[in-house]
Design a protein around this motif. Structure first.
Motif, short mmCIF file in Angstrom:
data_model
loop_
_atom_site.label_atom_id
_atom_site.label_comp_id
_atom_site.label_asym_id
_atom_site.label_seq_id
_atom_site.Cartn_x
_atom_site.Cartn_y
_atom_site.Cartn_z
N THR A 210 -2.06 6.15 -9.19
CA THR A 210 -2.89 5.07 -9.72
C THR A 210 -2.12 4.18 -10.69
O THR A 210 -2.52 3.04 -10.94
N GLU B 30 0.03 4.05 -2.91
CA GLU B 30 -0.48 5.40 -2.68
C GLU B 30 0.28 6.48 -3.45
O GLU B 30 -0.13 7.62 -3.49
N LYS C 179 -6.72 6.55 -0.10
CA LYS C 179 -7.21 5.19 -0.36
C LYS C 179 -7.75 5.03 -1.78
O LYS C 179 -7.63 3.94 -2.36
N ASP C 180 -8.32 6.06 -2.35
CA ASP C 180 -8.86 5.93 -3.70
C ASP C 180 -7.73 5.70 -4.71
O ASP C 180 -7.85 4.87 -5.62
N ALA D 74 -6.22 2.19 -3.98
CA ALA D 74 -7.11 1.11 -4.40
C ALA D 74 -7.01 0.86 -5.91
O ALA D 74 -7.00 -0.29 -6.36
N LYS D 75 -6.91 1.93 -6.69
CA LYS D 75 -6.79 1.78 -8.14
C LYS D 75 -5.46 1.12 -8.51
O LYS D 75 -5.40 0.27 -9.41
N LEU E 138 0.82 -1.21 0.00
CA LEU E 138 0.00 0.00 0.00
C LEU E 138 0.86 1.26 0.00
O LEU E 138 0.47 2.28 -0.58
N GLU F 84 -7.05 -5.12 2.50
CA GLU F 84 -8.43 -4.61 2.55
C GLU F 84 -8.68 -3.84 3.84
O GLU F 84 -9.35 -2.80 3.83
N LEU G 66 -6.38 -0.50 3.91
CA LEU G 66 -6.78 0.45 2.87
C LEU G 66 -7.83 1.43 3.36
O LEU G 66 -7.83 2.61 2.99
N ALA H 211 -5.64 -2.53 -7.66
CA ALA H 211 -6.49 -3.24 -8.63
C ALA H 211 -5.74 -3.56 -9.91
O ALA H 211 -6.04 -4.56 -10.59
#
Length: 427
Positions: free
Chosen positions: A261, A258, A292-293, A296-297, A254, A283, A286, A300
């Motif tokens: 993206t 961060e 976090k947005d 998260a991308k 993470l 999870e 995050l 992914a």
């Protein structure tokens, strides 16, 4: 994160997973090409215009001078100032040890050869300041430039919404005794340093990481000047076995995600249970991240590789050639000789990438996108060039002369032969 079994992967699939190409690469190339040509032709006017267009800031001047830098630096919180001071000292200590004087070598009697280092006169430092302000990058670039003895250090960093720079960047500028910080970011900053404008001097080499636009701009100006390396979106690869801590792994992945993206956070693990626990930890952690947005991308778009053993894990790591490699295992020592391609390595469960990013002393400006197969991270050497010297005595000319005459004749270069022969006759 998608999970792959290493033994199910074909060579073609491995190459695909290790590729960092994006669908819009051609679009970014053309946009950057336009920005570069506009700055080259319109100079400062283009910089004002692009800053207003991309950064949403209308500037009256393109730089902040020393007195204003000092005033901005005074607003720094004491805790941050102290942390930067410690980081500065550690980074300085590590990099100062890289200055080496090479011995003179007598290759044969009377023939002496050696190398001496000279600082690159004018260097440009790009300090990112988009979604995150990075005083740590300023330290990582400015300190080795300072140690190397570069005469002119040009610093570009995007302006904040108020048309200034962050107090942290200003404080680092005062530590490094920087006279000006130019309020320019993105590909246009690279263009300004590559071609020069009325305000911003042309430099001999550009340093610094950045987004895909900055990276593409650095690639495109390489016919004009040198760059440190292709250093684009950041990445980490974690190799883990059942001695690792899944919460630590999640935090490391993470921490990379961060950044942006388009960052990549890859896990290569020898334990299915460790993979499952790490996903759960990601999870959970995050949810508490301010970014976090973004993270998260990036997560992914990242993936996990299950390997039967650490040898397989290292094989994949060397194919990927990560910017950052974390060996999350108590058994890291036998793996060190297996590392062929990596920018910077973090050994054991108590060594997070964050330590190197900020304050351990090593440099965090590192090759990405697989370029760790051929490039090193920034060091004092990056700011130096090595000049070779040789001196022949009369004895040396007598010893080496016949060899040069024969080789010059074999290549059909009579003037080369004569340069030796005429001296031998004079003696």
């Amino acid at each position: 994160m998608k999970i792959y079994n290493y033994r199910d992967l074909t060579q073609q699939k491995i190459e695909q997973l290790c590729s960092r190409q994006a669908e819009d690469d051609d679009l970014i190339f053309s946009r950057v090409e336009t920005i570069l040509s506009t700055v080259k032709s319109d100079g400062d006017n283009a910089l004002f215009s692009f800053t207003e267009q991309f950064d949403k800031v209308k500037l009256n001047t393109l730089f902040i001078g020393k007195s204003e830098l000092q005033a901005l630096a005074e607003a720094i919180p004491l805790a941050v100032k102290n942390a930067i001071d410690i980081a500065y000292q550690n980074i300085y200590t590590f990099h100062a040890a890289q200055l080496q004087t090479e011995a003179k070598i007598e290759t044969m009697p009377g023939v002496t050869c050696w190398r001496e280092a000279r600082a690159i006169a004018k260097v440009g430092l790009y300090i990112p300041g988009g979604t995150a302000v990075l005083p740590s990058t300023f330290l990582m670039l400015g300190i080795p430039a300072q140690i190397a003895g570069c005469k002119e250090i040009v610093v570009c960093s995007p302006p904040q919404s108020d048309g200034k720079i962050n107090t942290y960047i200003a404080y680092v500028a005062t530590l490094l005794n920087i006279e000006k910080v130019y309020l320019v970011g993105g590909a246009q900053a690279v263009a300004a340093m590559a071609y020069g404008t009325t305000t911003i001097p042309k430099v001999d080499k550009i340093f610094g990481p950045g987004n895909r636009y900055v990276t593409e701009a650095k690639k495109q100006v390489q016919n004009t000047l040198a760059i440190d390396m292709p250093a684009g979106p950041s990445e980490v690869l974690v190799v883990a076995d059942d001695t690792a801590n899944p919460s630590f792994i999640a935090a490391d992945l993470l921490a990379q995600a961060e950044h942006g993206t388009d960052s990549q956070a890859i896990l290569v693990a020898t334990s299915a249970q460790m993979i499952s626990k790490t996903i759960s930890a990601i999870e959970k952690q995050l949810l508490d991240l301010p970014r976090k947005d973004i993270a998260a991308k990036a997560i992914a778009n990242s993936y996990i590789i299950y390997a039967e053993n650490l040898t397989e894990a290292m094989d994949f790591s060397n194919s990927y050639a990560p910017e950052h490699l974390i060996l999350a295992t108590e058994n890291f020592k036998p793996l060190i000789p297996l590392i062929i391609n990596a920018g910077s390595v973090f050994l054991g469960n108590l060594t997070p990438e964050s330590a190197g990013d900020y304050a351990s002393g090593t440099n965090h400006t590192l090759p990405t996108s697989g370029f760790a197969k051929a490039f090193s991270g920034v060091s004092v050497d990056s700011f130096l060039k090595k000049i070779t010297f040789q001196h022949l005595t009369a004895n040396g000319l007598n010893n080496i002369g016949p060899t040069v005459e024969v080789l010059a004749t074999a290549e059909g270069l009579q003037a080369h032969r004569n340069a030796i022969t005429i001296r031998l006759k004079e003696m």
